[in-house]
Scaffold this active site. Structure first.
Site, PDB file in Angstrom:
ATOM      1  N   ASP A  92       0.638  -1.262   0.069  1.00 25.41           N
ATOM      2  CA  ASP A  92      -0.034   0.108  -0.195  1.00 25.41           C
ATOM      3  C   ASP A  92       0.879   1.234  -0.277  1.00 25.41           C
ATOM      4  O   ASP A  92       1.920   1.327   0.708  1.00 25.41           O
ATOM      5  CB  ASP A  92      -0.880   0.078   1.279  1.00 25.41           C
ATOM      6  CG  ASP A  92      -2.130   0.953   1.189  1.00 25.41           C
ATOM      7  OD1 ASP A  92      -2.480   1.341   0.056  1.00 25.41           O
ATOM      8  OD2 ASP A  92      -2.461   1.438   2.414  1.00 25.41           O
ATOM      9  N   ASP A 115       2.088   5.102  -5.460  1.00 24.79           N
ATOM     10  CA  ASP A 115       1.555   6.218  -5.058  1.00 24.79           C
ATOM     11  C   ASP A 115       2.007   7.649  -5.617  1.00 24.79           C
ATOM     12  O   ASP A 115       3.227   8.097  -4.969  1.00 24.79           O
ATOM     13  CB  ASP A 115       1.399   6.334  -3.624  1.00 24.79           C
ATOM     14  CG  ASP A 115       0.197   7.587  -3.145  1.00 24.79           C
ATOM     15  OD1 ASP A 115      -0.019   8.404  -4.163  1.00 24.79           O
ATOM     16  OD2 ASP A 115      -0.119   7.749  -1.959  1.00 24.79           O
ATOM     17  N   HIS A 191      -8.225  10.119   4.439  1.00 15.84           N
ATOM     18  CA  HIS A 191      -7.405   9.320   5.234  1.00 15.84           C
ATOM     19  C   HIS A 191      -7.404   9.680   6.789  1.00 15.84           C
ATOM     20  O   HIS A 191      -7.625  10.657   7.021  1.00 15.84           O
ATOM     21  CB  HIS A 191      -5.760   9.300   4.830  1.00 15.84           C
ATOM     22  CG  HIS A 191      -5.562   8.808   3.519  1.00 15.84           C
ATOM     23  ND1 HIS A 191      -5.793   7.187   3.386  1.00 15.84           N
ATOM     24  CD2 HIS A 191      -4.972   9.068   2.350  1.00 15.84           C
ATOM     25  CE1 HIS A 191      -5.500   6.869   2.122  1.00 15.84           C
ATOM     26  NE2 HIS A 191      -5.005   7.914   1.399  1.00 15.84           N
ATOM     27  N   GLY A 192      -7.256   8.474   7.640  1.00 12.67           N
ATOM     28  CA  GLY A 192      -7.230   8.859   9.067  1.00 12.67           C
ATOM     29  C   GLY A 192      -8.730   8.813   9.767  1.00 12.67           C
ATOM     30  O   GLY A 192      -9.575   8.074   9.267  1.00 12.67           O
ATOM     31  N   HIS A 225      -9.791   4.549  -1.356  1.00  9.52           N
ATOM     32  CA  HIS A 225      -8.966   4.771  -0.336  1.00  9.52           C
ATOM     33  C   HIS A 225      -9.675   5.563   0.821  1.00  9.52           C
ATOM     34  O   HIS A 225     -10.599   6.314   0.615  1.00  9.52           O
ATOM     35  CB  HIS A 225      -7.775   5.345  -0.767  1.00  9.52           C
ATOM     36  CG  HIS A 225      -6.675   4.638  -1.394  1.00  9.52           C
ATOM     37  ND1 HIS A 225      -5.517   4.211  -0.944  1.00  9.52           N
ATOM     38  CD2 HIS A 225      -6.781   3.779  -2.563  1.00  9.52           C
ATOM     39  CE1 HIS A 225      -4.845   3.380  -1.714  1.00  9.52           C
ATOM     40  NE2 HIS A 225      -5.656   3.082  -2.751  1.00  9.52           N
TER      41      HIS A 225
END
EC number: 4.1.2.13
Length: 330
Positions: A92, A115, A191-192, A225
């Site tokens: 990832d 990425d 994210h998070g 994601h």
């Protein structure tokens, strides 16, 4: 079942696109998370896609990412043999091309996510294409996931303060030029730690991207994601539009720590001396009338709770995503 490679994983994505379900891609920051994920996936007859970031590899290898990947690869392969489902590993948010080349040479991952989404479009294309060419040159079946658009938040030390939605026509150009097997898109997730009610999700944009790709003869699986805060109804809506890989990391991290916290708070005086007793850890409480209780502080006690909780969470997620009962390797 064996720990499978990219060729078999591609068949799972094909089935996911045909049947409209999503494969929950689950990050393993620590081995107990992995064990819980395998139990949960097997319970629900769902194939399992594990994920490791560069940070997770370094953690497992005491600072050496390659050593960590080798160790975890062996661990996954050994434990996977006990279960009647397909088990896969995706790398990832990879940014280090040298490490990516080593991953391909080791032939451990089933897929790798490059990425370069933080780079300008042309540089993102060039970097992503370079990784695809690495796989082709090696004659490997590793699948390559690339990302277009930018997802707000922090993931494995990669931080983005702003989100940039993926443009459908640019997505077509990107996939055509890179040859990526999967495309991670930005459609409003984060994210998070994020709350679903605060996210400006764009299932309509996912649909437009999916349709634009198909109009150009590209049946590319889409990836979501930053989905830990996405609610079940929101996720199911996204799955209608070509999303067939859904990343989860933060949720498992929270469940791991919360489960251990709850376990230790049930009997705190079995671990920490009560008021008035010296905290004489250096002598292991030799001079006190109090002693810690090994039946409580043995890390395997909390570890078993963690595995069970992760298994339950993952089992629930497979039902939400529709992958429960869909294993191709039963």
């Amino acid at each position: 079942m064996p720990f499978y490679g990219g060729e078999e994983l591609a068949t799972v994505y094909d089935e996911a696109l045909d049947e409209g379900f999503g494969l929950i891609a689950s990050n393993i920051a620590e081995p107990n998370i992995m064990m819980g994920l395998m139990e949960g996936a097997d319970r629900m007859d769902s194939d399992l896609l594990l994920q490791m970031s560069g940070g997770a590899c370094r953690f497992a290898g005491d600072g050496d990412a390659v050593a960590g990947l080798k160790a975890m690869g062996n661990y996954i392969e050994t434990i996977a043999e006990r279960y009647d489902i397909g088990v896969f590993l995706n790398m990832d948010h990879q940014t280090d091309l040298e490490f990516i080349e080593q991953q391909i040479e080791l032939d451990i991952p089933s897929s790798i996510m490059i990425d370069a989404s933080h780079e300008p479009f042309d540089e993102n294309v060039a970097t992503s294409r370079e990784v695809v060419e690495m796989v082709e040159a090696a004659g490997s079946d590793v699948l390559i996931e690339a990302e277009l658009g930018q997802i707000k938040g922090v993931e494995d030390e990669i931080e983005a303060e702003e989100a940039f939605y993926t443009d459908p026509e640019q997505a077509v150009e990107f996939v055509d030029k890179t040859g990526a097997d999967l495309l991670a898109i930005s459609v409003g997730t984060q994210h998070g730690v994020a709350k679903g009610k605060d996210l400006e999700l764009r299932p309509d944009l996912a649909n437009d991207i999916r349709q634009a790709l198909r109009d150009h003869g590209l049946d590319t699986p889409l990836v979501l994601h930053g989905s830990s805060g996405v609610q079940p109804d929101q996720l199911q809506e996204m799955l209608k539009h070509g999303i067939c890989k859904v990343n989860k990391d933060t949720r498992y991290q929270y469940e791991y720590t919360r489960t251990a916290y709850d376990r230790y708070n049930e009997e705190p005086n079995a671990i920490v001396p009560p008021e008035g007793v010296a905290d004489a850890r250096d002598t292991f409480f030799n001079e006190t009338d109090w002693s810690p209780n090994k039946d409580v502080f043995d890390p395997r006690v909390a570890g078993r709770d963690i595995r069970e909780r992760i298994a339950d969470v993952h089992a629930d997620l497979t039902e939400v995503s529709g992958s429960a009962g869909q294993s191709l390797f039963k």
